[in-house]
Design an enzyme around this catalytic site. Sequence first.
Site, PDB file in Angstrom:
ATOM      1  N   HIS A 488      32.773  33.422 -20.270  1.00 33.01           N
ATOM      2  CA  HIS A 488      31.419  33.508 -20.818  1.00 33.01           C
ATOM      3  C   HIS A 488      31.241  32.518 -21.977  1.00 33.01           C
ATOM      4  O   HIS A 488      30.326  31.690 -21.970  1.00 33.01           O
ATOM      5  CB  HIS A 488      31.157  34.940 -21.303  1.00 33.01           C
ATOM      6  CG  HIS A 488      29.807  35.147 -21.914  1.00 33.01           C
ATOM      7  ND1 HIS A 488      28.761  35.715 -21.227  1.00 33.01           N
ATOM      8  CD2 HIS A 488      29.317  34.841 -23.144  1.00 33.01           C
ATOM      9  CE1 HIS A 488      27.693  35.755 -22.005  1.00 33.01           C
ATOM     10  NE2 HIS A 488      28.004  35.223 -23.179  1.00 33.01           N
ATOM     11  N   GLU A 489      32.143  32.618 -22.950  1.00 38.58           N
ATOM     12  CA  GLU A 489      32.007  31.739 -24.118  1.00 38.58           C
ATOM     13  C   GLU A 489      32.213  30.281 -23.726  1.00 38.58           C
ATOM     14  O   GLU A 489      31.597  29.387 -24.298  1.00 38.58           O
ATOM     15  CB  GLU A 489      32.979  32.159 -25.228  1.00 38.58           C
ATOM     16  CG  GLU A 489      32.755  33.572 -25.775  1.00 38.58           C
ATOM     17  CD  GLU A 489      31.313  33.857 -26.186  1.00 38.58           C
ATOM     18  OE1 GLU A 489      30.597  32.917 -26.576  1.00 38.58           O
ATOM     19  OE2 GLU A 489      30.893  35.040 -26.088  1.00 38.58           O
ATOM     20  N   HIS A 492      28.984  28.882 -22.574  1.00 35.62           N
ATOM     21  CA  HIS A 492      28.178  28.432 -23.718  1.00 35.62           C
ATOM     22  C   HIS A 492      28.705  27.083 -24.225  1.00 35.62           C
ATOM     23  O   HIS A 492      27.930  26.187 -24.568  1.00 35.62           O
ATOM     24  CB  HIS A 492      28.274  29.430 -24.871  1.00 35.62           C
ATOM     25  CG  HIS A 492      27.445  30.671 -24.709  1.00 35.62           C
ATOM     26  ND1 HIS A 492      26.107  30.639 -24.386  1.00 35.62           N
ATOM     27  CD2 HIS A 492      27.755  31.987 -24.870  1.00 35.62           C
ATOM     28  CE1 HIS A 492      25.639  31.895 -24.351  1.00 35.62           C
ATOM     29  NE2 HIS A 492      26.626  32.726 -24.634  1.00 35.62           N
ATOM     30  N   HIS A 495      27.456  24.267 -22.300  1.00 38.33           N
ATOM     31  CA  HIS A 495      26.048  24.014 -22.616  1.00 38.33           C
ATOM     32  C   HIS A 495      25.954  23.073 -23.832  1.00 38.33           C
ATOM     33  O   HIS A 495      25.094  22.197 -23.893  1.00 38.33           O
ATOM     34  CB  HIS A 495      25.370  25.354 -22.927  1.00 38.33           C
ATOM     35  CG  HIS A 495      23.879  25.364 -22.784  1.00 38.33           C
ATOM     36  ND1 HIS A 495      23.122  26.459 -23.138  1.00 38.33           N
ATOM     37  CD2 HIS A 495      22.998  24.440 -22.356  1.00 38.33           C
ATOM     38  CE1 HIS A 495      21.841  26.201 -22.906  1.00 38.33           C
ATOM     39  NE2 HIS A 495      21.735  24.978 -22.434  1.00 38.33           N
TER      40      HIS A 495
HETATM   41 ZN   LIG Z   1      26.668  34.836 -24.696  1.00 37.80          ZN
END
Ligand SMILES: [Zn+2]
Length: 709
Positions: A488-489, A492, A495
């Site tokens: 998940h991280e 990010h 991104h």
């Molecule tokens: Zn998040």
Amino acid sequence: MPKTDATTHPDKSPARPAIAPGDNPLLEDWNGSGGVPPFSRIRAEHFLPAYAQALAEHVAEIAVIAAAPEPPTFANTIAALELSGRTLDRIDNVFHLLAGAHTDDALLEVERVMAPQIARHWNQIHTNPALFQRIDTVMGAADPSGLDAEQRRVVERYHTRFRRAGAALDDAAKERHAGIIERLAALGTAFSQNVLADEQAFTLRLEDEAELAGLPDFIRETLRFEAAERGLDGYAVTLSRSTVDPFLQFSDRRDLREKVFRGFVMRGDSGGPTDNKSIIAEMIRLRAERAELLGYADFAHFRLDDAMAKAPGAVRDLLDKVWRPARASALADRDAMQALIQEDGGNFRLEQWDWRYYAEKLRRRVCDFDEAAIKPYLGLDRMIEAAFYTASRLFGLNFTPLPDVPVWHPDVRVWQVSAANGEPIGLFFGDYFARPSKRSGAWMTSLRDQHKLAGDVAPFIVNVCNFAKAPAGEATLLSFEDARTLFHEFGHALHGLLSSVTYPMIAGTNVATDFVELPSQLFEHWLEQPELLRRFALHYQTGAPMPEQLLARLVAARNFNKGFATVEYIACAETDLDLHALPPPAPGDPPLDARAFEAASLGRIGMPDEIVMRHRLPHFAHIFAGAGYAAGYYSYMWSEVLDADAFAAFEETGDIFDPATAKRLRDCVYAAGNRQDPADAYKAFRGRLPSADALLRKRGFAGSAAPVN
Ligand SMILES: [Zn+2]
């Protein structure tokens, strides 16, 4: 346990700039370390003088822009604003990183001093009438044809940001609005420091075998390490989620489970000096007043007006749609667990501290799946490799360890990220382990954002997690949830790393909160793919791949206990919206009672007694430690509608790494920052907007309200 640092100066007054400006590493150019802050030389006392200089510099830059004699243009107003405040930005990034990931008493004090000052600084900029007049003129220019699409978007974002910060209010309202913002900044800081203090103050020592009953070796090792880190012998349970959850899942000792559970859910709710309930009451009151000043019905309407969801009604519709089947599924699991208790000869009702324990037993029975059996296959290093591999297959990225880059703690690792053709893209910092100086949770942050306004600036992106560290010489093993957090991280992080825009304001994760979880949650999907697990879920001692049967059971068990996870989450999202739908209190109204409000909100949705909200209000940092997710906690589920549908785009091609889909994803989402409206960005990727169907399928709630395991 509170940090006792003998070297901490007893004089808490930080207003002593004993540092000559020339000796302040925060104010150097950092070219000697490739633009990375020289962490080993940075000390807490450097921040106040550096901030003072950076703020003064920014004030001077703004004054020049606002007073320019030439008529306002994009270049002399918007681009000039984008180039201003660079020193402040650099120092802020370092400070926020350290304040979250490696803090101490001196940094906590700097945070208390600076939070209101920085809020005041931005208030002065946002309410500068001459400056807003110029932005307004550029925005309203009859002929914006000289601007490209990205520039038009940036102007519009500036205009919106200033308006929402009070720029268009009359003088009295402006002043009140500024006072509210400043006060909220101080309250948010106090809130998060109180939670940290409660986390540091709790340790449950386990003395003998009887108290360790049921705990697998990997948990024992963690507990021993956590004790040692606090200078204690034996085993200690602390309040990081990656310690608490497995303890609740495995400890046979019902009395100890209750103790740990209560410690965890009572953070910020102790009734003592670190209690957060009166802070919550004041913050909610001020946010409501702020929304009213800005012409909105309530804070939730204000917040969502600038989000993809646009209004609370759309969010409630989505939450309702998922709540009903999720609750039904959780209640069915509850009944099955209660039956297990009876079968075992237990004569008690399942309580909140029993859920994870009996869920684990139920999972072993229903799915023939045991968390402890898969853990040896989920080594931290392998999972990092798996995340890198996925990024390489999708986006052609390569990751090379860089051992000599300055870091803030010896556990932090750094990689050079480069494109397939070898061109450098940025730096990735991984700070994975829990420690007393770190806040709980997991997050992505940056030391430098990508932009192209002053040359090609490469991003420096950071992931901070709280995985329980194995003792020296042993491999750190993750739970599947931990591995999901890592992915998940890292989503990010991509991104931030893949961002390819000209203007810093719209770079990377600077997008609507209900869109920002798309890149992160989407990335989690690859972790669950057998293709990836076969390659990277290797036994930490033997290197053998996870047995196929175990892998099949792991994938099949994916939706086990999803009712619980969905319920504990939606309860938070609903309560968050309820709180931020409150009007400002009338004179004479009693202050908000956070505990009673929480209970009433949960009662309204029919929260099962056996499940606690994932974040009770007194430690709900997402919505109170700053405004990040205030009236925005729903964002994870909103983004999940997108990520479930977006992953289906890969599945439909029959190739989870399909190059054409990956290229579209990169162009429209990961590289695009806030270049366009999020709904338009998604449509550009997928050709249409999604419905909630893919999400319901993903969570195992598709088709009916029948429980699905
Ligand atoms: Zn998040």
